[in-house]
Design a protein around this motif. Structure first.
Motif, PDB file in Angstrom:
ATOM      1  N   ILE A 132       9.450  11.432   1.479  1.00  0.00           N
ATOM      2  CA  ILE A 132       8.130  11.020   1.004  1.00  0.00           C
ATOM      3  C   ILE A 132       7.858  11.751  -0.307  1.00  0.00           C
ATOM      4  CG2 ILE A 132       7.199  10.568   3.314  1.00  0.00           C
ATOM      5  CD1 ILE A 132       5.620  13.235   3.070  1.00  0.00           C
ATOM      6  N   GLU A 133       6.908  11.234  -1.062  1.00  0.00           N
ATOM      7  CA  GLU A 133       6.425  11.926  -2.250  1.00  0.00           C
ATOM      8  C   GLU A 133       4.912  11.868  -2.254  1.00  0.00           C
ATOM      9  OE1 GLU A 133       8.171  10.047  -5.649  1.00  0.00           O
ATOM     10  OE2 GLU A 133       7.725   8.050  -4.899  1.00  0.00           O
ATOM     11  N   GLN A 134       4.304  12.890  -2.816  1.00  0.00           N
ATOM     12  CA  GLN A 134       2.851  12.959  -2.853  1.00  0.00           C
ATOM     13  C   GLN A 134       2.362  12.187  -4.069  1.00  0.00           C
ATOM     14  OE1 GLN A 134       1.509  16.815  -1.884  1.00  0.00           O
ATOM     15  NE2 GLN A 134      -0.643  16.329  -2.127  1.00  0.00           N
ATOM     16  N   THR A 135       1.425  11.269  -3.842  1.00  0.00           N
ATOM     17  CA  THR A 135       0.907  10.445  -4.930  1.00  0.00           C
ATOM     18  C   THR A 135      -0.489  10.868  -5.376  1.00  0.00           C
ATOM     19  OG1 THR A 135       0.119   8.814  -3.328  1.00  0.00           O
ATOM     20  CG2 THR A 135       2.294   8.439  -4.322  1.00  0.00           C
ATOM     21  N   ARG A 136      -1.193  11.595  -4.512  1.00  0.00           N
ATOM     22  CA  ARG A 136      -2.496  12.142  -4.894  1.00  0.00           C
ATOM     23  C   ARG A 136      -2.668  13.486  -4.204  1.00  0.00           C
ATOM     24  NH1 ARG A 136      -7.872   9.062  -3.266  1.00  0.00           N
ATOM     25  NH2 ARG A 136      -7.525  10.105  -1.281  1.00  0.00           N
TER      26      ARG A 136
ATOM     27  N   ASN B 117       0.802  -1.225   0.000  1.00  0.00           N
ATOM     28  CA  ASN B 117       0.000   0.000   0.000  1.00  0.00           C
ATOM     29  C   ASN B 117       0.840   1.283   0.000  1.00  0.00           C
ATOM     30  OD1 ASN B 117       0.904  -0.250   2.675  1.00  0.00           O
ATOM     31  ND2 ASN B 117      -0.939   0.689   3.506  1.00  0.00           N
ATOM     32  N   ASN B 118       2.098   1.201  -0.385  1.00  0.00           N
ATOM     33  CA  ASN B 118       2.917   2.411  -0.439  1.00  0.00           C
ATOM     34  C   ASN B 118       2.374   3.295  -1.555  1.00  0.00           C
ATOM     35  OD1 ASN B 118       5.025   4.091   0.422  1.00  0.00           O
ATOM     36  ND2 ASN B 118       6.371   3.322  -1.180  1.00  0.00           N
ATOM     37  N   GLY B 119       1.980   4.482  -1.214  1.00  0.00           N
ATOM     38  CA  GLY B 119       1.316   5.386  -2.149  1.00  0.00           C
ATOM     39  C   GLY B 119      -0.088   5.699  -1.678  1.00  0.00           C
ATOM     40  N   ASP B 120      -0.604   4.878  -0.786  1.00  0.00           N
ATOM     41  CA  ASP B 120      -1.941   5.066  -0.227  1.00  0.00           C
ATOM     42  C   ASP B 120      -1.834   5.411   1.256  1.00  0.00           C
ATOM     43  OD1 ASP B 120      -4.686   5.118  -0.006  1.00  0.00           O
ATOM     44  OD2 ASP B 120      -4.938   2.945   0.069  1.00  0.00           O
ATOM     45  N   LEU B 121      -0.850   6.249   1.589  1.00  0.00           N
ATOM     46  CA  LEU B 121      -0.570   6.623   2.969  1.00  0.00           C
ATOM     47  C   LEU B 121      -0.991   8.066   3.180  1.00  0.00           C
ATOM     48  CD1 LEU B 121       3.044   5.148   3.023  1.00  0.00           C
ATOM     49  CD2 LEU B 121       0.910   3.958   3.538  1.00  0.00           C
ATOM     50  N   SER B 122      -1.552   8.362   4.329  1.00  0.00           N
ATOM     51  CA  SER B 122      -2.045   9.719   4.574  1.00  0.00           C
ATOM     52  C   SER B 122      -1.457  10.295   5.854  1.00  0.00           C
ATOM     53  CB  SER B 122      -3.570   9.719   4.646  1.00  0.00           C
ATOM     54  OG  SER B 122      -4.013   8.853   5.677  1.00  0.00           O
ATOM     55  N   ALA B 123      -1.606  11.596   5.993  1.00  0.00           N
ATOM     56  CA  ALA B 123      -1.200  12.306   7.204  1.00  0.00           C
ATOM     57  C   ALA B 123      -2.224  13.410   7.435  1.00  0.00           C
ATOM     58  CB  ALA B 123       0.207  12.862   7.065  1.00  0.00           C
ATOM     59  N   THR B 124      -3.377  13.013   7.924  1.00  0.00           N
ATOM     60  CA  THR B 124      -4.448  13.981   8.162  1.00  0.00           C
ATOM     61  C   THR B 124      -4.265  14.634   9.530  1.00  0.00           C
ATOM     62  OG1 THR B 124      -5.935  12.392   9.215  1.00  0.00           O
ATOM     63  CG2 THR B 124      -6.047  12.576   6.794  1.00  0.00           C
ATOM     64  N   PHE B 125      -4.936  15.729   9.731  1.00  0.00           N
ATOM     65  CA  PHE B 125      -4.841  16.420  11.010  1.00  0.00           C
ATOM     66  C   PHE B 125      -5.383  15.545  12.140  1.00  0.00           C
ATOM     67  CE2 PHE B 125      -6.523  19.627  14.112  1.00  0.00           C
ATOM     68  CZ  PHE B 125      -5.277  19.974  14.621  1.00  0.00           C
ATOM     69  N   THR B 126      -6.455  14.797  11.878  1.00  0.00           N
ATOM     70  CA  THR B 126      -7.012  13.889  12.890  1.00  0.00           C
ATOM     71  C   THR B 126      -5.986  12.839  13.286  1.00  0.00           C
ATOM     72  OG1 THR B 126      -9.231  14.240  12.005  1.00  0.00           O
ATOM     73  CG2 THR B 126      -8.921  12.314  13.403  1.00  0.00           C
TER      74      THR B 126
ATOM     75  N   GLY C  63       0.220   0.309  -6.829  1.00  0.00           N
ATOM     76  CA  GLY C  63      -0.955   0.839  -7.522  1.00  0.00           C
ATOM     77  C   GLY C  63      -2.149   1.074  -6.636  1.00  0.00           C
ATOM     78  N   CYS C  64      -2.264   0.311  -5.560  1.00  0.00           N
ATOM     79  CA  CYS C  64      -3.353   0.471  -4.578  1.00  0.00           C
ATOM     80  C   CYS C  64      -4.716   0.444  -5.251  1.00  0.00           C
ATOM     81  CB  CYS C  64      -3.147   1.740  -3.766  1.00  0.00           C
ATOM     82  SG  CYS C  64      -1.527   1.876  -3.006  1.00  0.00           S
ATOM     83  N   ASP C  65      -4.969  -0.601  -6.039  1.00  0.00           N
ATOM     84  CA  ASP C  65      -6.259  -0.774  -6.735  1.00  0.00           C
ATOM     85  C   ASP C  65      -6.626   0.420  -7.597  1.00  0.00           C
ATOM     86  OD1 ASP C  65      -6.628  -3.331  -5.605  1.00  0.00           O
ATOM     87  OD2 ASP C  65      -7.498  -2.439  -3.792  1.00  0.00           O
ATOM     88  N   GLY C  66      -5.637   1.006  -8.270  1.00  0.00           N
ATOM     89  CA  GLY C  66      -5.886   2.096  -9.196  1.00  0.00           C
ATOM     90  C   GLY C  66      -5.988   3.472  -8.567  1.00  0.00           C
ATOM     91  N   LYS C  67      -5.784   3.581  -7.254  1.00  0.00           N
ATOM     92  CA  LYS C  67      -5.844   4.898  -6.597  1.00  0.00           C
ATOM     93  C   LYS C  67      -4.712   5.808  -7.060  1.00  0.00           C
ATOM     94  CE  LYS C  67      -7.991   3.966  -2.130  1.00  0.00           C
ATOM     95  NZ  LYS C  67      -7.761   4.009  -0.685  1.00  0.00           N
ATOM     96  N   VAL C  68      -3.540   5.223  -7.237  1.00  0.00           N
ATOM     97  CA  VAL C  68      -2.365   5.997  -7.632  1.00  0.00           C
ATOM     98  C   VAL C  68      -1.602   5.239  -8.705  1.00  0.00           C
ATOM     99  CG1 VAL C  68      -2.135   7.110  -5.369  1.00  0.00           C
ATOM    100  CG2 VAL C  68      -0.906   5.000  -5.807  1.00  0.00           C
ATOM    101  N   LYS C  69      -0.681   5.935  -9.369  1.00  0.00           N
ATOM    102  CA  LYS C  69       0.112   5.314 -10.423  1.00  0.00           C
ATOM    103  C   LYS C  69       1.299   4.561  -9.810  1.00  0.00           C
ATOM    104  CE  LYS C  69       2.392   6.175 -14.728  1.00  0.00           C
ATOM    105  NZ  LYS C  69       3.388   6.917 -15.373  1.00  0.00           N
ATOM    106  N   ALA C  70       1.390   3.275 -10.101  1.00  0.00           N
ATOM    107  CA  ALA C  70       2.465   2.444  -9.572  1.00  0.00           C
ATOM    108  C   ALA C  70       3.788   2.745 -10.276  1.00  0.00           C
ATOM    109  CB  ALA C  70       2.116   0.973  -9.752  1.00  0.00           C
ATOM    110  N   THR C  71       4.888   2.499  -9.562  1.00  0.00           N
ATOM    111  CA  THR C  71       6.221   2.633 -10.145  1.00  0.00           C
ATOM    112  C   THR C  71       6.947   1.304 -10.016  1.00  0.00           C
ATOM    113  OG1 THR C  71       7.213   3.378  -8.057  1.00  0.00           O
ATOM    114  CG2 THR C  71       6.369   5.087  -9.541  1.00  0.00           C
ATOM    115  N   GLN C  72       7.951   1.110 -10.841  1.00  0.00           N
ATOM    116  CA  GLN C  72       8.716  -0.137 -10.820  1.00  0.00           C
ATOM    117  C   GLN C  72       9.832  -0.131  -9.786  1.00  0.00           C
ATOM    118  OE1 GLN C  72       8.104  -3.002 -12.670  1.00  0.00           O
ATOM    119  NE2 GLN C  72       6.195  -1.908 -13.052  1.00  0.00           N
ATOM    120  N   ALA C  73      10.326   1.059  -9.458  1.00  0.00           N
ATOM    121  CA  ALA C  73      11.462   1.170  -8.544  1.00  0.00           C
ATOM    122  C   ALA C  73      11.248   2.349  -7.600  1.00  0.00           C
ATOM    123  CB  ALA C  73      12.746   1.375  -9.347  1.00  0.00           C
TER     124      ALA C  73
END
Length: 143
Positions: free
Chosen positions: A92-96, A57-66, A120-130
């Motif tokens: 870190i890099e922003q994926t969305r 799930n790398n790419g589907d990580l968040s940092a919300t105020f809550t 890819g996280c089920d199409g949420k973000v664009k996957a990378t190879q490296a």
């Protein structure tokens, strides 16, 4: 043998293990992080899940105020500064990116840790190879 196994099983706590290589931990980018940026990095890292030795799930990580409040960060500006510092140092890099309009208001910005490839996280973000490993190229600004 069972005596040895039971003896060693008491030496650690069971649970999820987050591998951070020495080259990252010893890098200037990581070593000189502000305390709040370090805390936000750990908040983001705590969401990474592994299966078969690789992230799922790398790419589907968040940092919300809550989420940040649960980690003792009680200011939105402090959270933003910490995220900006992590982005600038390439940890870190922003994926969305979410524009806070009516359709996106309940969706958070998503991030990936640059130590691993983006999933890819089920199409949420664009996957990378490296992994981008941008933190390897960060240098402090010369004053």
């Amino acid at each position: 043998m069972s005596k040895l196994s039971s003896k060693h099983s008491k030496r650690r706590v069971n649970g999820i293990f987050y591998p951070l290589p020495a080259c990252l931990v010893n890098s200037e980018s990581f070593r000189t992080l502000s305390p709040m940026a370090n805390k936000v990095f750990m908040l983001i890292l705590s969401q990474v899940r592994f299966k078969g030795g690789t992230t799922v799930n790398n790419g589907d990580l968040s940092a919300t105020f809550t989420q940040a409040q649960a980690w003792g960060i009680n200011s939105k500006s402090t959270l933003k500064k910490a995220i900006d510092e992590l982005l600038a140092r390439g940890l870190i890099e922003q994926t969305r990116t979410v524009n806070f309009c009516e359709t996106d208001k309940n969706r958070p910005n998503l991030y990936a840790i640059t130590l691993w490839a983006v999933d890819g996280c089920d199409g949420k973000v664009k996957a990378t190879q490296a992994p981008s490993a941008k933190w390897l190229h960060w240098r402090p600004a010369v004053a």
